[in-house]
Design a protein around this motif. Sequence first.
Motif: not given
Length: 159
Positions: A74-80, A126-131
């Motif tokens: 899920p690193d795509y969570v950090f995509s613009s 979910k952790v990345e979204e929380l970040t």
Amino acid sequence: MRMQKRATGNYKPFVFEYSDGNITYPVVQISPDSTTYFYGKVGIGTTDTKGYNLAVAGSIIAGQIKVKQSSTWPDYVFSSTYRLKLLLEVEKFVKQNKHLPEVPSAKEVANQGLDMGVTQTASLKKVEELTLYMIELKKENIALQKRVQKTGTKMIAII
């Protein structure tokens, strides 16, 4: 049972086979390097593997488990271009469904089991979204602190 090779030369695997009288089927192969290969499905403490290659009736302990999966990490969570749900949307979903979006419910896990790879991926997402929510909140906090400082400075000037 003990098997020992007494002659010199290359060791060959030892193969247990089953024959129905017409056809011989390999069951287990033990290689000289102690690698054991099972043809077909293996049940430990059970004869019903439910279609899985390995089924264990009971607990398993391991020093390490590696899950190889083909799903996208899920690193795509950090995509613009990633659209982070508004916290109010998440709250509404949680109130209605009693679990996080894109995470299986307790009932689903009880009925279908838990896929460790899929669950780890969902948890990390979910952790990345929380970040991202925390970063957003920190920026809002800093902006509010600046507004309070400006307001405080104006108040002192008025007094």
